[in-house]
Design a protein around this motif. Sequence first.
Motif, short mmCIF file in Angstrom:
data_model
loop_
_atom_site.label_atom_id
_atom_site.label_comp_id
_atom_site.label_asym_id
_atom_site.label_seq_id
_atom_site.Cartn_x
_atom_site.Cartn_y
_atom_site.Cartn_z
N LYS A 211 1.76 12.92 -4.38
CA LYS A 211 1.14 12.82 -2.80
C LYS A 211 2.77 12.99 -2.33
O LYS A 211 3.01 13.54 -1.26
CB LYS A 211 0.68 12.04 -3.28
CG LYS A 211 -0.88 11.95 -2.81
CD LYS A 211 -1.84 10.78 -3.09
CE LYS A 211 -3.24 10.63 -3.50
NZ LYS A 211 -3.65 9.54 -3.28
N CYS B 9 6.98 5.16 -5.27
CA CYS B 9 5.11 5.48 -5.74
C CYS B 9 4.48 4.90 -6.74
O CYS B 9 3.99 4.89 -7.32
CB CYS B 9 4.72 6.15 -4.53
SG CYS B 9 5.11 6.02 -2.89
N ARG B 10 5.56 5.80 -7.70
CA ARG B 10 5.66 5.98 -8.98
C ARG B 10 5.38 4.74 -9.50
O ARG B 10 4.63 4.05 -10.38
CB ARG B 10 5.99 6.48 -9.75
CG ARG B 10 6.23 6.82 -11.39
CD ARG B 10 6.14 8.20 -11.84
NE ARG B 10 7.66 9.16 -11.71
CZ ARG B 10 7.86 10.12 -11.88
NH1 ARG B 10 6.68 10.79 -12.78
NH2 ARG B 10 8.96 10.89 -11.89
N THR C 64 1.37 -1.20 -0.13
CA THR C 64 -0.25 0.06 -0.03
C THR C 64 0.80 1.16 -0.33
O THR C 64 2.10 1.56 0.30
CB THR C 64 -0.66 -0.29 1.33
OG1 THR C 64 -0.12 0.49 2.50
CG2 THR C 64 -1.90 -1.47 1.87
N PHE C 65 0.88 2.87 0.12
CA PHE C 65 1.24 3.42 -0.73
C PHE C 65 1.81 4.29 1.18
O PHE C 65 2.87 4.21 1.11
CB PHE C 65 -0.27 4.98 0.04
CG PHE C 65 0.58 6.43 -0.23
CD1 PHE C 65 1.23 6.47 -1.59
CD2 PHE C 65 0.70 7.03 0.52
CE1 PHE C 65 1.90 7.50 -1.24
CE2 PHE C 65 0.86 8.09 0.95
CZ PHE C 65 1.73 8.88 -0.36
N LEU D 20 2.77 2.45 -7.66
CA LEU D 20 1.21 2.92 -8.13
C LEU D 20 0.88 3.37 -8.92
O LEU D 20 -0.73 3.70 -8.88
CB LEU D 20 1.44 3.13 -6.63
CG LEU D 20 1.02 2.20 -4.64
CD1 LEU D 20 1.52 3.03 -3.48
CD2 LEU D 20 0.73 1.02 -5.25
N ASN E 169 -0.18 9.77 -9.59
CA ASN E 169 -1.05 10.18 -8.40
C ASN E 169 -0.18 10.09 -6.99
O ASN E 169 0.50 10.66 -5.87
CB ASN E 169 -2.58 10.37 -8.23
CG ASN E 169 -3.27 11.07 -9.37
OD1 ASN E 169 -2.91 10.80 -10.48
ND2 ASN E 169 -4.06 10.92 -8.75
N GLU E 170 0.41 8.88 -6.80
CA GLU E 170 0.49 8.61 -4.93
C GLU E 170 2.34 9.36 -5.08
O GLU E 170 2.86 9.60 -4.43
CB GLU E 170 1.22 7.36 -5.66
CG GLU E 170 -0.62 6.39 -4.93
CD GLU E 170 -1.23 6.72 -5.92
OE1 GLU E 170 -2.97 7.00 -5.72
OE2 GLU E 170 -0.92 6.11 -7.33
#
Length: 523
Positions: A508, A497-498, A451-452, A501, A504-505
């Motif tokens: 963030k 994250c990119r 998860t993020f 996921l 957008n993440e």
Amino acid sequence: MKINRVYLPLLLFSALAVGFLLGSIFIKAPGSTTTLTQNETKQKLNKLIDFIDSEYVDKVNTDSIVDETVTGILEKLDPHSVYISKSTAEEEAQSMRGDFVGIGVNFFIENDTVTIINPIKNGPSEKAGIKAGDRILVANKQTLYGKKITTEKLYRILKGEIDSKVALTIYRKSEKKKLNIVVTRNVIPVKSVDVTLMLNKTTGYIKINRFSETTFEEFRTGLAQIIKKGANHLVLDLRDNGGGYMEEAIEIADDFLKEKQLIVFTKNKRGRIDKTWGTANGAFEKGKITVLINENSASASEIIAGAIQDNDRGLIIGRRSFGKGLVQREMPFKDGSSVRLTVARYYTPTGRSIQKPYDEGSAKYFNDSMERYHNGELYAKDSIKLADSLKFKTPKGRIVYGGGGIVPDIFVPLEASKGNELIPMLMQSGAPTNFVFKIIDKDRKAFENLTFNEIIQKTASDTYFNLFRTYVTENDAYIDMNSSKSYIKRYLTAEFCRQLLGENEYYKVVLKDDAMIKKALEK
């Protein structure tokens, strides 16, 4: 609103689209050729080329001579009057069109092997079953590995007509086997709006990387999304946006301005002035607007920033922009090449030209950002030197300056410490992408389904920072990273994250501690 199609090329670091020249702006010319006055002076070049072609003792590529001659002539004019070869023109047309036909993968070439960072979501390759980490060995019976293949040649192989097929042989490292996969080529969008998201309950954020044919449409879609979520404040991020079509920038500016507010005007050598005004169709005329710029924001980006600043519509936050105020017209040739010639200057609503000097040559002109490093301007607003004669007043009496870019209302220094100016460039280069890919690729199961928040926790220690420092050093690039550790770790976490996921993440993570974002949210 009827306006001419105008173009401002950009500097774009992307595997999908590469821009040609930072901050250029031109008006597309009709496809017809111009009849030149037939006199001896103008025929000298033609006669010389014909003479060389027919009589010179050795074999000579006269096409190359013509290209070099045209380039030499244009270099005598200004930095934005340029000759564009056929191959470069084709690449740029694709970038500015906003799409291309291909298989839809982000990749890099490692050890002479085409390596997939990830397939584009919902693109042809993902639908065909290609996964992150796959290596493309063969495409339509053409061996790709061990050939020192260039990115340009690979593009030619993988691109094609819509609905045409390409037969791939791939090696899937995670399963240690070869697979034969047929991919049906389709239209792949090349986004000019990187991301649209909410920074808090009332503040939306839109990041534009260039102004292509689809930018206004992309922007309007994003704007509608954040308005629906309750945004009454928009942070428009134009940092490192070198330009694009002027028409798209004007339409976006029109969304913020009221009817009959001046957006921009141009003036040619004959003194003709063309003005573009706001219309009654603005989608965000009452909301709060903040624009972020830096030293690489040019042309179309400067038109928006200038229109917002000169109409007292919102705040400009960041550092002084590039300083590009010339307009070019494009003249195409039958072989696909073209020339862009400066034909006018553009001015912001208060009447200021933000064109910086270019009388000392193109090299100094385009290396101006390095001068800004050296003179301290990227760390202190007081280091910006602009003449008092270039002062202008907005309707509310605020002082704004011409003569070298848009000076922000609120200055934010470079995040990297002085002496470490290369760190931001490093973290926006391909190095973090390749490094993170290698880490994930060593053990994809360890990163599956994270998860993020789990990714944030997994990358919180200094482990990956230390590995990245070693990775950069091993690639013959010594940079002192210790003083910028938190900055580097933020971008490494964002890159994880990119790749795992999505875009957008990535933002963030990057935006959470971004100095300009923090300043925008204070106001």
